[in-house]
Motif scaffolding. Structure first.
Motif, mmCIF file in Angstrom:
data_model
loop_
_atom_site.group_PDB
_atom_site.id
_atom_site.type_symbol
_atom_site.label_atom_id
_atom_site.label_comp_id
_atom_site.label_asym_id
_atom_site.label_seq_id
_atom_site.Cartn_x
_atom_site.Cartn_y
_atom_site.Cartn_z
ATOM 1 N N PHE A 36 0.832 -1.210 0.000
ATOM 2 C CA PHE A 36 0.000 0.000 0.000
ATOM 3 C C PHE A 36 0.864 1.257 0.000
ATOM 4 C CE2 PHE A 36 -2.019 3.381 2.531
ATOM 5 C CZ PHE A 36 -3.099 3.668 1.704
ATOM 6 N N LEU A 37 1.861 1.294 0.873
ATOM 7 C CA LEU A 37 2.720 2.473 0.941
ATOM 8 C C LEU A 37 3.528 2.651 -0.339
ATOM 9 C CD1 LEU A 37 3.985 2.255 4.635
ATOM 10 C CD2 LEU A 37 2.278 3.825 3.680
ATOM 11 N N SER A 38 3.929 1.550 -0.961
ATOM 12 C CA SER A 38 4.640 1.634 -2.237
ATOM 13 C C SER A 38 3.732 2.214 -3.310
ATOM 14 C CB SER A 38 5.126 0.240 -2.664
ATOM 15 O OG SER A 38 6.053 -0.273 -1.732
ATOM 16 N N LEU A 39 2.463 1.799 -3.300
ATOM 17 C CA LEU A 39 1.508 2.329 -4.265
ATOM 18 C C LEU A 39 1.265 3.814 -4.027
ATOM 19 C CD1 LEU A 39 -0.573 1.784 -6.536
ATOM 20 C CD2 LEU A 39 -2.247 1.279 -4.742
ATOM 21 N N VAL A 40 1.151 4.178 -2.759
ATOM 22 C CA VAL A 40 0.934 5.591 -2.421
ATOM 23 C C VAL A 40 2.117 6.440 -2.868
ATOM 24 C CG1 VAL A 40 0.768 7.222 -0.502
ATOM 25 C CG2 VAL A 40 -0.641 5.161 -0.502
ATOM 26 N N GLY A 42 4.300 5.781 -5.130
ATOM 27 C CA GLY A 42 4.549 5.767 -6.561
ATOM 28 C C GLY A 42 3.444 6.371 -7.396
ATOM 29 N N THR A 43 2.193 6.359 -6.867
ATOM 30 C CA THR A 43 1.049 6.778 -7.683
ATOM 31 C C THR A 43 0.244 7.905 -7.056
ATOM 32 O OG1 THR A 43 0.884 4.465 -8.410
ATOM 33 C CG2 THR A 43 -0.947 5.929 -8.961
ATOM 34 N N PHE A 44 0.004 7.799 -5.752
ATOM 35 C CA PHE A 44 -0.860 8.769 -5.085
ATOM 36 C C PHE A 44 -0.042 9.599 -4.089
ATOM 37 C CE2 PHE A 44 -3.647 4.830 -5.407
ATOM 38 C CZ PHE A 44 -4.006 5.100 -6.715
ATOM 39 N N ASP A 45 0.859 10.391 -4.622
ATOM 40 C CA ASP A 45 1.792 11.126 -3.764
ATOM 41 C C ASP A 45 1.118 12.201 -2.914
ATOM 42 O OD1 ASP A 45 3.934 9.666 -4.735
ATOM 43 O OD2 ASP A 45 4.251 11.015 -6.417
ATOM 44 N N GLN A 46 -0.102 12.601 -3.281
ATOM 45 C CA GLN A 46 -0.741 13.713 -2.602
ATOM 46 C C GLN A 46 -1.627 13.286 -1.433
ATOM 47 O OE1 GLN A 46 -2.838 15.850 -5.674
ATOM 48 N NE2 GLN A 46 -0.967 16.737 -6.523
ATOM 49 N N LEU A 47 -1.671 12.012 -1.116
ATOM 50 C CA LEU A 47 -2.527 11.560 -0.025
ATOM 51 C C LEU A 47 -2.127 12.169 1.308
ATOM 52 C CD1 LEU A 47 -3.286 7.757 -0.516
ATOM 53 C CD2 LEU A 47 -4.741 9.716 -0.977
ATOM 54 N N GLY A 48 -0.837 12.318 1.538
ATOM 55 C CA GLY A 48 -0.365 12.870 2.799
ATOM 56 C C GLY A 48 -0.435 11.852 3.921
ATOM 57 N N LYS A 49 -0.008 12.285 5.100
ATOM 58 C CA LYS A 49 0.033 11.388 6.253
ATOM 59 C C LYS A 49 -1.352 10.913 6.660
ATOM 60 C CE LYS A 49 4.445 11.250 6.899
ATOM 61 N NZ LYS A 49 5.190 9.978 6.671
ATOM 62 N N SER A 50 -2.340 11.799 6.598
ATOM 63 C CA SER A 50 -3.697 11.412 6.987
ATOM 64 C C SER A 50 -4.217 10.276 6.114
ATOM 65 C CB SER A 50 -4.647 12.618 6.896
ATOM 66 O OG SER A 50 -4.323 13.595 7.858
ATOM 67 N N GLY A 51 -4.002 10.387 4.812
ATOM 68 C CA GLY A 51 -4.450 9.345 3.898
ATOM 69 C C GLY A 51 -3.697 8.042 4.089
ATOM 70 N N GLU A 52 -2.392 8.148 4.314
ATOM 71 C CA GLU A 52 -1.589 6.937 4.517
ATOM 72 C C GLU A 52 -1.999 6.196 5.787
ATOM 73 O OE1 GLU A 52 2.511 7.962 4.484
ATOM 74 O OE2 GLU A 52 2.531 8.607 2.389
ATOM 75 N N ILE A 53 -2.172 6.934 6.869
ATOM 76 C CA ILE A 53 -2.546 6.295 8.132
ATOM 77 C C ILE A 53 -3.942 5.697 8.033
ATOM 78 C CG2 ILE A 53 -3.025 6.720 10.575
ATOM 79 C CD1 ILE A 53 -0.847 8.870 10.498
ATOM 80 N N ALA A 54 -4.851 6.419 7.397
ATOM 81 C CA ALA A 54 -6.203 5.888 7.207
ATOM 82 C C ALA A 54 -6.164 4.594 6.404
ATOM 83 C CB ALA A 54 -7.084 6.923 6.509
ATOM 84 N N GLY A 55 -5.355 4.568 5.361
ATOM 85 C CA GLY A 55 -5.236 3.365 4.546
ATOM 86 C C GLY A 55 -4.658 2.193 5.322
ATOM 87 N N LEU A 56 -3.681 2.468 6.172
ATOM 88 C CA LEU A 56 -3.065 1.397 6.965
ATOM 89 C C LEU A 56 -4.055 0.827 7.989
ATOM 90 C CD1 LEU A 56 0.499 2.892 7.565
ATOM 91 C CD2 LEU A 56 -0.136 1.023 6.020
ATOM 92 N N VAL A 57 -4.830 1.703 8.623
ATOM 93 C CA VAL A 57 -5.849 1.216 9.559
ATOM 94 C C VAL A 57 -6.908 0.405 8.809
ATOM 95 C CG1 VAL A 57 -7.683 1.916 11.160
ATOM 96 C CG2 VAL A 57 -5.468 3.083 11.200
ATOM 97 N N ALA A 58 -7.276 0.881 7.623
ATOM 98 C CA ALA A 58 -8.246 0.148 6.807
ATOM 99 C C ALA A 58 -7.732 -1.245 6.463
ATOM 100 C CB ALA A 58 -8.551 0.932 5.529
ATOM 101 N N LEU A 59 -6.435 -1.346 6.187
ATOM 102 C CA LEU A 59 -5.850 -2.644 5.855
ATOM 103 C C LEU A 59 -5.950 -3.625 7.019
ATOM 104 C CD1 LEU A 59 -2.620 -1.767 3.811
ATOM 105 C CD2 LEU A 59 -4.646 -2.978 2.998
#
Length: 218
Positions: A36-40, A42-59
């Motif tokens: 997920f972090l590799s995808l973020v 490489g592709t979704f660089d604008q998600l920021g920390k909030s988006g990354e943490i939300a994605g990790l909790v979702a996982l």
């Protein structure tokens, strides 16, 4: 003497299974987080920390739901890494656990959609809203289905977890918001609040289960 030896052997077996389960969970969680972090990055660089943490909790929700679902479809395999006595216990609780599995995945998908929603993510806002609503509807339906099949003990566990989640939300979110109000730190974003709700529910559930002895190796 034989009884003591049998009991010792049984305890060793339980702890080996527990260690194996932790190892499998760590590998699956670590691998999915890395992807997920590799995808973020490489592709979704604008998600920021909030988006990354939300994605990790979702996982965490999604992987947990998938693991439970795998255990239900293949009980003999599930009995090796899920905290149950044997495969028969999975078969006996198949319907209730199926609701739980679907609910966990639906909740995780809902938060993942929010994490990847516009303007920072690639999912357009109307699509994200519709997807989030559908996933949460599934979560509510499966939660009701699970609740109807719970005994009094499990209902008490659910009530305790809900109460603990409320207090944790007030404590963490309230403190964070207060400090932001006082100008000491940056306040939580809207997505941070969603992530916090999902995260504290997990923490509360594990905390209550631990205090009730439900996490002991079986």
């Amino acid at each position: 003497m034989m009884k003591i030896e049998d009991r010792t052997s049984g305890e060793v077996r339980k702890w080996r299974k527990f260690a194996f389960s932790l190892g499998v969970g760590a590998v699956c969680g670590g691998l999915s987080s890395f992807l997920f972090l590799s995808l973020v990055d490489g592709t979704f660089d604008q998600l920021g920390k909030s988006g990354e943490i939300a994605g990790l909790v979702a996982l965490v929700y999604i992987v947990t739901g998938l693991a439970l679902g795998l255990g239900l479809f293949i009980p003999n395999l599930g009995a090796r890494f899920l905290n149950v006595e044997d495969s028969d216990e999975l078969r006996e609780q198949r319907v209730q656990l199926a609701f739980a599995s679907a609910g966990m995945m639906a909740a995780g998908i809902a938060l993942m959609i929010a994490a990847l929603a516009a303007p920072a993510g690639p999912i357009a806002a109307p699509v994200a809203l519709a997807g989030f609503a559908i996933a949460m509807l599934i979560f509510v339906i499966t939660s009701v289905g699970t609740a109807k099949r719970q005994d009094e003990f499990m209902r008490a566990i659910s009530r305790e977890a809900a109460a603990m989640a409320f207090y944790l939300t007030v404590l963490t979110g309230g403190t964070w918001t207060l400090l932001a109000h006082l100008g000491m730190i940056t306040g939580p974003a809207a997505l941070d609040w969603l992530t916090m709700l999902w995260a504290v529910l997990l923490v509360a559930a594990f905390g209550v289960c631990a205090t009730r002895g439900l996490l002991k190796p079986r």
